[in-house]
Design an enzyme around this catalytic site. Structure first.
Site, short mmCIF file in Angstrom:
data_model
loop_
_atom_site.label_atom_id
_atom_site.label_comp_id
_atom_site.label_asym_id
_atom_site.label_seq_id
_atom_site.Cartn_x
_atom_site.Cartn_y
_atom_site.Cartn_z
N PHE A 174 4.52 -43.86 4.92
CA PHE A 174 3.22 -43.23 5.20
C PHE A 174 3.43 -41.74 5.44
O PHE A 174 2.89 -41.16 6.38
CB PHE A 174 2.56 -43.91 6.41
N CYS B 238 -0.35 -39.05 -4.83
CA CYS B 238 -0.56 -40.37 -4.20
C CYS B 238 -1.99 -40.88 -4.30
O CYS B 238 -2.23 -41.92 -4.89
CB CYS B 238 -0.12 -40.31 -2.74
C1 UGA Z 1 -0.89 -39.26 1.43
C2 UGA Z 1 -1.07 -40.01 2.76
O1 UGA Z 1 -1.72 -39.18 3.71
C3 UGA Z 1 0.28 -40.47 3.31
O2 UGA Z 1 0.09 -41.25 4.49
C4 UGA Z 1 0.97 -41.32 2.25
O3 UGA Z 1 2.24 -41.76 2.67
C5 UGA Z 1 1.15 -40.49 1.00
O4 UGA Z 1 -0.15 -40.08 0.52
C6 UGA Z 1 1.85 -41.33 -0.04
O5 UGA Z 1 1.27 -42.31 -0.50
O6 UGA Z 1 3.03 -41.09 -0.32
P1 UGA Z 1 -0.21 -36.78 0.74
O7 UGA Z 1 -0.59 -37.17 -0.66
O8 UGA Z 1 1.08 -36.09 0.97
O9 UGA Z 1 -0.18 -38.07 1.70
O10 UGA Z 1 -1.35 -35.81 1.25
P2 UGA Z 1 -2.57 -35.86 2.28
O11 UGA Z 1 -2.26 -35.02 3.44
O12 UGA Z 1 -3.00 -37.23 2.53
O13 UGA Z 1 -3.69 -35.10 1.41
C7 UGA Z 1 -4.11 -35.62 0.15
C8 UGA Z 1 -5.21 -34.79 -0.44
O14 UGA Z 1 -6.40 -34.91 0.34
C9 UGA Z 1 -4.93 -33.29 -0.50
O15 UGA Z 1 -5.38 -32.79 -1.74
C10 UGA Z 1 -5.74 -32.71 0.64
O16 UGA Z 1 -6.12 -31.40 0.43
C11 UGA Z 1 -6.93 -33.65 0.65
N1 UGA Z 1 -7.63 -33.75 1.96
C12 UGA Z 1 -7.00 -34.27 3.03
C13 UGA Z 1 -8.95 -33.33 2.07
O17 UGA Z 1 -9.57 -32.84 1.08
N2 UGA Z 1 -9.59 -33.46 3.28
C14 UGA Z 1 -8.98 -34.00 4.36
O18 UGA Z 1 -9.63 -34.09 5.43
C15 UGA Z 1 -7.64 -34.41 4.24
#
Ligand code: UGA
Length: 429
Positions: free
Chosen positions: A152, A260
């Protein structure tokens, strides 16, 4: 404990390094000889805050080592982690060929009991297939256990997330590997959920899909806020204070991306259909995410009208802050669509510019974020880098030919921006 991690991507390298950091003996395996040579020479294949220091320290302490030989890795370990890519196929399903190949390699190399742990994100029931494959290809006919142990980790915070996890999920087919898995994770002092393999695999897809759903939910609310004159941030704060909802992942923006969420959503939709219970809600999550980008681009063209011949400054190329990863980056998609409209781009990202050059060859890369606005018709913020909040706004306003700022990540206060003389357009406010 003696561990082998197969695959030194974001997940494998962080996993191996953090296990070494808490005292385990780790060998990391990768078929990419250049990557292994670089790691042996102390060069990092990715940018992840804090990781380089941990790699150096644990290498120097003799707890972390790299090789291209699966045989060597398997021989030197009791617990073998699979952390290989599981990329999407054009129909949304998951390409499991790396999983299968590595399972066969492990089987061929095994000469004594091993625990084989899947860390890669896989469709439910993959663990069963891994177990069947190992059994079929293990000539030595030794005993083994397969465990599902999803990760995660957020990119950009992966080391922190690994060292301070919310929970550890361990999916098993028999009680035999449970004690060793618990011992392995004991140093992290986190709650451990022991369950069956299928449930563990589903936990991963269900968690990522739920987080993506939260983002699409707030983005849909942002559209309603814009139409009604409300402020999405106030709404997110108001609903987020309900403990049952929580404030995290309620930041409106230009949509989610990365390696992801988009992939895992497609995979989960596909799995649900294959199992005869189609998850239509998740299709809507995808639709809202695509519409979010369309709405942002419309905001730009509604304001600037024709983009052909205009120059835009774009801050941010990575799919989110604290990473150099541009896979499925909304910021890159935004740039490509602006270029298609005929705009010229001056771009900056604190870490992702080297990787972006391959996919965005025809833009001007600017090293200093404060110089991006020079001569531009407008400035666009595409990634939520913390340091963009420290942008020299006075300089930007003076050097833009029109003081227009499109903020796709809601980094600034609208009232303050107006006071500074900007035409400021953000998301849902
Ligand atoms: C995500 C999950 O958060 C991790 O828990 C998981 O382990 C990982 O995928 C995976 O499957 O390996 P990650 O892809 O690194 O992690 O990034 P996030 O921080 O979740 O952000 C994903 C996207 O959502 C980004 O483009 C971010 O800008 C966007 N986001 C995130 C939003 O637009 N709004 C938010 O409130 C949060």
């Amino acid at each position: 404990m003696r561990l082998c991690i197969i695959g030194t991507g974001y997940v494998g390298l962080v996993t191996g390094t953090c296990f070494a950091e808490v005292g385990h003996q780790v060998v990391c395996v990768d078929c990419d000889a250049a990557k292994i040579a670089a790691l042996q020479a102390g060069q990092m294949p990715i940018y992840e805050p804090g990781l380089e220091e941990l790699v150096q320290r644990n290498k120097a302490a003799g707890r972390l080592d790299f090789t291209t030989s699966t045989k060597e890795g398997v021989d030197r370990a009791d617990i073998i982690f699979i952390a290989v890519p599981t990329p999407p196929l054009p129909d949304g399903s998951v390409d499991l060929s790396f999983m299968e190949g590595v399972s066969r390699d492990i089987a061929a190399a095994m000469t004594s009991y091993k625990i084989v742990v899947d860390k890669s994100t896989v469709p439910v029931k993959t663990g069963e297939k891994v177990a069947e494959t190992i059994k079929r290809y293990c000539k030595a006919r030794v005993e083994f256990d397969v465990v599902s142990n999803p990760e995660f980790l957020r990119e950009g915070f992966a080391v922190e997330d690994f060292l301070k996890p919310d929970r550890i999920v361990i999916g098993v087919r028999s009680p035999r590997p449970v004690a060793a898995m618990k011992e392995l994770y004991a140093p992290f002092n986190a709650p451990i959920i022991v369950t069956d393999i299928n449930s563990a695999e589903l936990i991963k897809h269900a968690a990522n899909s739920f987080l993506a759903l939260k983002i699409s939910y707030i983005n849909a609310v942002a559209a309603i806020c814009e139409a009604s004159g409300a402020n999405v941030e106030e709404v997110a704060n108001g609903i987020g204070m309900d403990k049952r909802i929580g404030r995290a992942f309620l930041n409106a923006g230009i949509g989610f991306g990365g390696s992801c969420f988009p992939k895992d959503l497609s995979a989960f939709i596909r799995i649900s259909e294959d199992l005869g219970c189609p998850f239509h809600l998740l299709r809507e999550v995808q639709r809202i995410n695509a519409a979010q980008m369309d709405r942002f681009i419309k905001k730009i063209t509604d304001t600037l009208w024709v983009l052909k011949g205009k120059t835009l400054g774009v801050l941010g190329l990575a799919f989110k802050q604290n990473t150099d990863d541009i896979r499925m980056s909304p910021a890159i998609e935004l740039c490509q669509r602006l270029l298609k409209e005929g705009a010229r781009l001056r771009v900056h990202d604190p870490k992702a510019m080297p990787k972006a050059r391959a996919v965005l060859p025809d833009v001007e890369y600017v090293d200093d974020m404060n110089a991006v606005a020079e001569g531009c018709d407008a400035l666009v913020i595409a990634t939520e880098w913390e340091e963009f909040k420290k942008l020299d706004l006075e300089r930007a306003r003076k050097t833009l030919s029109h003081p227009i700022l499109f903020d796709g990540r809601n980094l600034f206060d609208p009232a303050e921006m107006e006071r500074l003389g900007f035409i400021y357009k953000s998301v849902g406010r």
